[in-house]
Design a protein around this motif. Structure first.
Motif, mmCIF file in Angstrom:
data_model
loop_
_atom_site.group_PDB
_atom_site.id
_atom_site.type_symbol
_atom_site.label_atom_id
_atom_site.label_comp_id
_atom_site.label_asym_id
_atom_site.label_seq_id
_atom_site.Cartn_x
_atom_site.Cartn_y
_atom_site.Cartn_z
ATOM 1 N N SER B 270 0.579 -5.948 -10.110
ATOM 2 C CA SER B 270 0.529 -7.293 -10.628
ATOM 3 C C SER B 270 2.048 -7.308 -10.675
ATOM 4 C CB SER B 270 0.045 -6.497 -12.658
ATOM 5 O OG SER B 270 -1.237 -5.726 -11.877
ATOM 6 N N ARG B 271 1.539 -8.906 -11.314
ATOM 7 C CA ARG B 271 2.425 -9.923 -11.288
ATOM 8 C C ARG B 271 3.932 -9.430 -12.601
ATOM 9 N NH1 ARG B 271 2.382 -13.609 -7.507
ATOM 10 N NH2 ARG B 271 0.840 -14.048 -7.471
ATOM 11 N N VAL B 293 -1.271 -8.797 -8.085
ATOM 12 C CA VAL B 293 -1.176 -9.133 -7.045
ATOM 13 C C VAL B 293 -1.834 -9.208 -5.731
ATOM 14 C CG1 VAL B 293 1.171 -9.057 -4.890
ATOM 15 C CG2 VAL B 293 1.235 -8.548 -7.522
ATOM 16 N N LEU B 312 4.938 8.209 2.418
ATOM 17 C CA LEU B 312 5.642 6.638 3.080
ATOM 18 C C LEU B 312 5.699 5.746 4.066
ATOM 19 C CD1 LEU B 312 9.411 7.084 -0.001
ATOM 20 C CD2 LEU B 312 7.093 5.927 0.002
ATOM 21 N N ALA B 313 4.761 6.784 4.662
ATOM 22 C CA ALA B 313 4.149 6.847 6.134
ATOM 23 C C ALA B 313 3.382 5.571 6.115
ATOM 24 C CB ALA B 313 4.362 7.530 7.200
ATOM 25 N N ASP B 316 2.516 0.512 2.457
ATOM 26 C CA ASP B 316 2.865 -0.665 1.038
ATOM 27 C C ASP B 316 2.256 0.928 0.302
ATOM 28 O OD1 ASP B 316 3.190 -2.498 -0.401
ATOM 29 O OD2 ASP B 316 1.792 -3.268 0.417
ATOM 30 N N ALA B 317 2.227 2.097 0.525
ATOM 31 C CA ALA B 317 2.784 3.171 -0.482
ATOM 32 C C ALA B 317 4.034 3.319 -1.140
ATOM 33 C CB ALA B 317 2.369 4.511 0.383
ATOM 34 N N HIS B 318 3.822 3.603 -2.714
ATOM 35 C CA HIS B 318 4.804 3.268 -2.957
ATOM 36 C C HIS B 318 5.134 4.730 -4.276
ATOM 37 C CE1 HIS B 318 5.796 -1.020 -2.465
ATOM 38 N NE2 HIS B 318 4.507 -0.892 -2.534
ATOM 39 N N LEU B 319 5.880 5.841 -3.705
ATOM 40 C CA LEU B 319 5.439 6.662 -4.828
ATOM 41 C C LEU B 319 6.551 6.205 -5.788
ATOM 42 C CD1 LEU B 319 5.590 9.631 -4.202
ATOM 43 C CD2 LEU B 319 7.724 9.759 -2.988
ATOM 44 N N HIS B 320 6.402 7.640 -6.739
ATOM 45 C CA HIS B 320 6.400 7.695 -8.436
ATOM 46 C C HIS B 320 6.686 9.173 -8.542
ATOM 47 C CE1 HIS B 320 6.098 3.010 -8.958
ATOM 48 N NE2 HIS B 320 5.861 3.239 -8.400
ATOM 49 N N ARG B 338 -1.471 0.029 -1.974
ATOM 50 C CA ARG B 338 -1.750 -1.684 -1.572
ATOM 51 C C ARG B 338 -1.736 -2.336 -0.602
ATOM 52 N NH1 ARG B 338 3.516 -5.301 -4.637
ATOM 53 N NH2 ARG B 338 4.352 -4.770 -2.649
ATOM 54 N N SER B 340 -4.096 -5.869 1.080
ATOM 55 C CA SER B 340 -4.174 -7.981 1.088
ATOM 56 C C SER B 340 -5.527 -7.411 0.367
ATOM 57 C CB SER B 340 -2.985 -8.760 1.680
ATOM 58 O OG SER B 340 -4.334 -8.123 3.541
#
Lengths: 361, 361
Positions: B270-271, B293, B312-313, B316-320, B338, B340
């Motif tokens: 999100s923005r 987004v 992460l390979a 657009d994957a984001h680790l937390h 994420r 498009s």
């Protein structure tokens, strides 16, 4: 991490979600990163600093003027990225220019200057205007003088003199662009789109990213130069390359072996920020996409912070307050502005500018 | 902040760029927020805790089971948002359901149950299946039993008994959706697009946002309910409303007076993230855009963390990673994905799922 300024702070904030833990070292206790991570107040070359960092899995630095001695000592017990070679080159404008020349990267003509006589001889080659710079410890326009006429020469030499200097021919450039390149310990290389940078009083004020009106040829040339530098320097991490565009050609100005002010827009403007990608690179994780989410602008807050309410009332404006004590000419924060298209970005920029830079239009 | 779990941690990471400073209080020293901000290890109602928080400009909480007494004491000296009313309602399923009914928000039929005799009478109304729940301290499927036949009744009552209970009629729902609503002290209200939530063993595993196949009518109904709750509760901050969709209608399940697991996708998706908007709301800054987004998915890491390199390979994957000690059934982190467009998201999700949930397909 050596250095605990705003770059360190933003690196820590980007690294926590990856599960990373940080130890900062900085001679100043009043450092922005110290608010968000453990900070050891110590000289970089002190045994306290070196002992603390030697227990880490990897060491990096957030500015290029950390002592080479500290990195040399650390490298005996822990990987340091970007390495000694990048640090040494970026600390000395002469080595930096020679590196560009060696790699076939166009740059302004330059001359090593140790005396007034050498300066006079070099000026015959460059003509006026030319730029006299200290070889070391220059940033944000500090440590340099523009020589416009013969009468400027002696005073400039006196003011800067006593330290090794460099004379550069003047590039009549149309704009400054910067390339952020990143290479990971996994072997991957990635580039962010070129950013267009606007300065005042030698300090970056505004970056537009992706830079408008960039041809494929320009991007290809910039990335070729970036890749050559990464390879030559055996580089892991984010590298910033400042470039001048003049008549469709690019001239390398300088490099910074670290995340860079002209890449702050990547926090909201890119799929993966420069901060996260620097950390991914130095710890050996795969790199994230450097693709832009949309057009973005980054505005620096210098000397005083704007009213947060006014800034955040602008659609898709994102505030970054470094928590620093205000002082004239000091970078205290920045604002990233996004939009879905260039026209909307320009409209929002017109709204935002006077809130950050009162008196500007 | 009362509570220093992962929600507190992500709030702090979202708040530092706004120039905010944090003080956390949590009875447990081993708390994720303590790694990124000052943490006082103390009971919520201790004078040490109350004194430390009373010096803050504003107090908020990251989970709904903080003692009402602590908030009552704090409210004498400092604004606490969301307030006492939201906290009291969300701590008691009966008050919560009565609140839905009072505001005309559809919900499953429900009955206050204090004895086996009352339970038997209520079951005549609901029939089987029905759900028996404790009025207080339920989360992640804890404190509830599904009654499918008469033989389930006495054992379930015994297991949950001794505390006030609630019997709910069963809603044969097709899916769970959640609405994140936010109201700021500036008076603005905003809604994130509905998220679609998938659970296993009572714990959220996957959210898709924006939820696919949501009609304008469904969104309008959800936002009407959300707005009614914000108004009724005199609410400032992010409010999560869990909803069941059945035959084109929405039934409110429960609220959480805080940022919510089904809103974690908003960090990259999100923005403005739910974390930043919660903070903007409670400190009185203008709200940020809740616009997506692009399509996003959020996958919870439960019991063990996946290999960061593998995650992460995926593009657009984001680790937390919350920095928690692994334990069966414990939420240790999440991954936001994420893309498009929805098709690319589905392709990437197929790549990512087995890396996070080995054995799932």
């Amino acid at each position: 991490m050596l250095g605990a300024g705003q770059l360190g702070r933003m690196l820590a904030l980007a690294g926590y979600p990856l599960g990373l833990r940080f130890q900062f070292v900085d001679p100043s206790a009043d450092s922005p990163a110290g608010e968000v991570a453990p900070l050891l107040e110590a000289d970089y070359t002190s045994s306290a600093a070196l002992d603390a960092l030697a227990t880490c899995d990897v060491v990096t630095y957030e500015f290029e003027n950390v002592p080479v001695l500290a990195v040399q000592a650390l490298e005996r017990s822990v990987p340091v990225h970007p390495g000694l070679r990048a640090l040494a080159v970026s600390q000395d404008r002469l080595l930096e220019k020679r590196c560009f020349r060696e790699l076939g990267i166009p740059t302004a003509p330059f001359f090593d200057v140790a005396s007034q006589a050498e300066l006079d001889r070099a000026l015959v080659q460059t003509g006026f205007p030319a730029v006299l710079k200290t070889r070391r410890l220059g940033y944000d326009g500090k440590g340099q003088r523009v020589l416009r006429a013969a009468s400027d020469v002696a005073p400039a030499f006196r003011e800067l003199g006593g330290v090794p200097l460099l004379l550069e021919g003047f590039v009549a450039f149309e704009r400054e662009l910067s390339l952020l390149a990143v290479r990971g310990r996994t072997g991957e290389t990635a580039f962010y789109p070129l950013a267009e940078n606007h300065h005042a009083d030698g300090i970056l004020r505004l970056s537009l990213a992706p830079a408008p009106n960039v041809t494929q040829e320009l991007t290809a040339a910039a990335e070729r130069y970036g890749r050559a530098l990464l390879d030559h320097l055996g580089y892991f991490g984010v590298l910033a390359l400042e470039l001048f565009e003049a008549k469709g050609s690019l001239y390398a100005n300088e490099i910074a072996p670290r995340v860079h002010n002209s890449g702050h827009h990547t926090i909201e403007g890119s799929r993966t920020s420069q901060f996260e990608n620097h950390l991914r690179a130095v710890v050996g994780l795969p790199l994230g996409s450097t693709e832009p989410v949309g057009p973005a602008a980054m505005l620096n807050c210098i000397g005083s912070m704007p009213d947060a309410r006014a800034v955040l009332a602008v659609p898709d404006a994102h505030l970054h307050d470094y928590g620093k004590v205000p002082r004239d000419g000091r970078k205290l924060g920045h604002v990233t502005l996004r939009a879905s298209d260039a026209r909307t970005l320009a409209e929002r920029l017109a709204l935002l500018r006077p809130k950050i830079w009162p008196g500007s239009s």
